[in-house]
Design an enzyme around this catalytic site. Structure first.
Site, PDB file in Angstrom:
ATOM      1  CG  ASP A   5      -0.463  -0.179   2.521  1.00 36.88           C
ATOM      2  OD1 ASP A   5       1.033   0.297   2.397  1.00 36.88           O
ATOM      3  OD2 ASP A   5      -0.663  -0.807   3.331  1.00 36.88           O
TER       4      ASP A   5
ATOM      5  CG  ASP B 248       1.797   3.777   4.155  1.00 42.47           C
ATOM      6  OD1 ASP B 248       0.454   3.632   4.656  1.00 42.47           O
ATOM      7  OD2 ASP B 248       2.688   3.033   4.339  1.00 42.47           O
TER       8      ASP B 248
ATOM      9  CG  ASP C  79       8.772   1.402  12.527  1.00 42.72           C
ATOM     10  OD1 ASP C  79       9.253   2.093  11.519  1.00 42.72           O
ATOM     11  OD2 ASP C  79       8.142   0.658  12.555  1.00 42.72           O
TER      12      ASP C  79
HETATM   13  P1  ATP Z   1       3.730  -2.491   5.000  1.00 43.74           P
HETATM   14  O1  ATP Z   1       2.596  -1.573   4.763  1.00 43.74           O
HETATM   15  O2  ATP Z   1       4.509  -2.862   4.098  1.00 43.74           O
HETATM   16  O3  ATP Z   1       3.389  -3.467   5.917  1.00 43.74           O
HETATM   17  P2  ATP Z   1       4.865  -0.317   6.276  1.00 43.74           P
HETATM   18  O4  ATP Z   1       6.374   0.173   6.469  1.00 43.74           O
HETATM   19  O5  ATP Z   1       4.311   0.524   5.331  1.00 43.74           O
HETATM   20  O6  ATP Z   1       4.772  -1.630   5.814  1.00 43.74           O
HETATM   21  P3  ATP Z   1       2.629   0.647   7.963  1.00 43.74           P
HETATM   22  O7  ATP Z   1       2.063  -0.125   9.077  1.00 43.74           O
HETATM   23  O8  ATP Z   1       1.975   0.534   6.541  1.00 43.74           O
HETATM   24  O9  ATP Z   1       3.860  -0.088   7.610  1.00 43.74           O
HETATM   25  O10 ATP Z   1       3.265   2.038   8.492  1.00 43.74           O
HETATM   26  C1  ATP Z   1       3.777   3.312   7.564  1.00 43.74           C
HETATM   27  C2  ATP Z   1       4.859   3.636   8.304  1.00 43.74           C
HETATM   28  O11 ATP Z   1       4.437   4.301   9.353  1.00 43.74           O
HETATM   29  C3  ATP Z   1       5.995   2.784   8.606  1.00 43.74           C
HETATM   30  O12 ATP Z   1       6.979   2.491   7.378  1.00 43.74           O
HETATM   31  C4  ATP Z   1       6.802   3.687   9.485  1.00 43.74           C
HETATM   32  O13 ATP Z   1       7.433   4.550   8.975  1.00 43.74           O
HETATM   33  C5  ATP Z   1       5.631   4.064  10.213  1.00 43.74           C
HETATM   34  N1  ATP Z   1       4.858   3.150  11.478  1.00 43.74           N
HETATM   35  C6  ATP Z   1       4.005   2.522  11.485  1.00 43.74           C
HETATM   36  N2  ATP Z   1       4.007   1.771  12.575  1.00 43.74           N
HETATM   37  C7  ATP Z   1       4.759   2.440  13.460  1.00 43.74           C
HETATM   38  C8  ATP Z   1       5.161   2.328  14.994  1.00 43.74           C
HETATM   39  N3  ATP Z   1       4.505   1.264  15.509  1.00 43.74           N
HETATM   40  N4  ATP Z   1       6.173   2.950  15.526  1.00 43.74           N
HETATM   41  C9  ATP Z   1       6.675   4.051  14.705  1.00 43.74           C
HETATM   42  N5  ATP Z   1       6.563   4.131  13.378  1.00 43.74           N
HETATM   43  C10 ATP Z   1       5.570   3.315  12.757  1.00 43.74           C
HETATM   44 MG    MG Z   2       2.384   0.653   4.299  1.00 39.58          MG
END
Ligand code: ATP
Ligand code: MG
Length: 434
Positions: free
Chosen positions: A55, A57, A135
């Site tokens: 996805d 963001d 994170d």
């Molecule tokens: P994917 O969508 O592929 O599972 P993602 O890295 O995009 O991985 P998301 O949960 O969509 O993960 O979160 C988007 C972004 O928000 C992350 O890349 C990170 O920068 C931030 N983020 C998400 N959860 C946390 C958290 N618990 N603590 C700190 N930052 C976070």
């Molecule tokens: Mg994501």
């Protein structure tokens, strides 16, 4: 604040052709309204790695309310972490406002820290502050829609090149702020095949108990992402390695600890491997099947004990399922739409042993037959039941009406022979070895 590394468009590989139209629409529209607009997180990370992002963001300096004013198809969600969701049919673009540290006081309306854990994170800030409260370094890369450059505040590009997963800041503090980051570490390490930096890895062995303070509903969401993404077996092994699995499934972990003929561990591993394979083949997978696998061993043990105590099989299985589920829900909240079919899969298992008369044909028409049969195959593969039983059901499904009748008669004859041979009546294979 450290100075960011800025990589101009010609020097990186992210192309707009690989960003979804909807994400681009959101980015351009925010820009038009004179807000900052960046792609961030998994979208940027995966594109740089040549993977297809799950996805996209978006990060912006517009507040969620301002985002809602711009997009009609927008909903604000989340209390702990307020976000705007812009809907395009089934596709959702997540828009997050830059977060800041909320000034010196760590306790106000917008940001709240209790025992080191961030329980509300809605204080807005600058992009530089936003980067440092993300994170992992590889998740803190921004793609700026203004000039298509990449912005790196945390050394994410170097870690991406090195295949290294590293938390930003002091790892122990970052895990205490949000213990779910431990699960995210395991998820990204498995998904990307990255190694975890030693300082980021060490606390994983010690801080698992912090997961106790996470809402069971959030843990469920996180678990689905962990196990339903095509690398569930690796995740399971890593979670056990760090002692995190025991926090999520304490009774399963206890049961895996006392292995008999390797059965329980083989069963769970094979179940996860099958699911991974289905996902890789783009076949549908259902969460209830996975949870049925993960909790089967505690259920089977309790079932055996209740049978020994004289309960009838149906009652015993039902009660065992209820008890195990009730305790499990306190850790990981499995929604009813998954827990009900999960229990049906279990409840159908003893019925596979009834192969005489009209019963087998009736079982075939059960809406949950297919899932329950797949479950039976797994039990046979891992040696919990006779392979012969699973093979019989495979043949029975393929047979025509005449052949089915013959098979059911054959089963009846076999059953009465067995009855005459062993007295008292044979125990259900469900309880053998349990
Ligand atoms: P994917 O969508 O592929 O599972 P993602 O890295 O995009 O991985 P998301 O949960 O969509 O993960 O979160 C988007 C972004 O928000 C992350 O890349 C990170 O920068 C931030 N983020 C998400 N959860 C946390 C958290 N618990 N603590 C700190 N930052 C976070
Ligand atoms: Mg994501």
């Amino acid at each position: 604040m450290p100075a960011p590394v800025i990589v101009p468009r010609p020097e990186h590989t992210i192309s707009r052709a690989n960003i979804s139209d909807n994400a681009l629409k959101v980015l351009y529209r925010l820009r038009q309204e004179n807000f900052q607009a960046h792609l961030v997180g998994g979208g940027v990370r995966d594109l740089l790695l040549g993977l297809e992002p799950k996805d996209f963001d978006v990060a912006t300096d517009a507040t969620p309310e301002q985002v809602r004013e711009i997009f009609r198809n927008c909903r604000l969600i989340g209390r702990r972490f307020r976000l705007a969701h812009v809907h395009f049919g089934r596709d959702i673009i997540e828009v997050a406002t830059f977060r800041g540290s909320g000034g010196e006081e760590a306790d106000d309306e917008d940001r709240r820290v209790e025992n080191g854990m961030i329980v509300r994170d809605n204080a807005y800030g600058t992009i530089a502050e936003d980067a440092l409260r993300r994170d992992f370094t590889i998740n803190a890369l921004y793609y700026d829609i203004r000039d298509f450059s990449l912005i790196d505040y945390a050394g994410g590009l170097a870690d991406l090149r090195a295949g290294c997963l590293r938390l930003i800041g002091d790892p122990e503090q970052r895990y205490r702020e949000d213990p779910v980051r431990m699960l995210r570490a395991v998820r990204f390490a498995c998904k990307l095949g990255f190694s975890i930096d030693p300082d980021t890895e060490r606390p994983l062995f010690e801080l698992g108990h912090l997961l106790e303070s996470i809402a069971p509903a959030r843990l469920f969401d996180e678990l689905l992402k962990l196990l339903h993404s095509g690398y569930g077996l690796g995740v399971f092994e890593k979670l056990r390695h760090y002692g995190l699995f025991a926090q999520l499934f304490p009774e399963t972990e206890a049961a895996l600890g006392c292995e008999e003929h390797d059965f329980p561990i083989t069963f769970v591993s094979r179940g996860l491997a099958n699911t991974d394979q289905r996902i890789q083949e783009h076949k549908p997978v259902t969460p209830f099947f996975l949870f049925a696998i993960l909790l089967w061993e505690p259920v089977r043990r309790r079932y055996g004990a209740l049978l020994e105590a004289g309960e009838s099989p149906i009652e015993a299985l039902d009660q065992a399922a209820s008890e195990v589920c009730a305790r499990q829900q306190q850790r990981v909240a499995i929604p009813k739409r998954f827990s009900l079919p999960m229990r049906e899969i279990w409840a159908l298992q003893p019925r596979f042993e009834q192969r005489q008369g009209k019963r087998p044909a009736r079982l075939l028409t059960h809406p949950r037959f297919r899932a329950a049969y797949d479950f039976l195959l797994l039990r046979a593969e891992s040696g919990e039941v006779e392979q012969e039983l699973a093979d019989w059901w495979t043949r029975f499904q393929e047979a025509n009406a005449q052949e089915r009748a013959t098979m059911a008669e054959g089963a009846a004859a076999r059953r009465s022979r067995r009855r005459r041979r062993r007295k008292p009546a044979a125990k259900s294979s469900l309880t053998d070895g349990g």
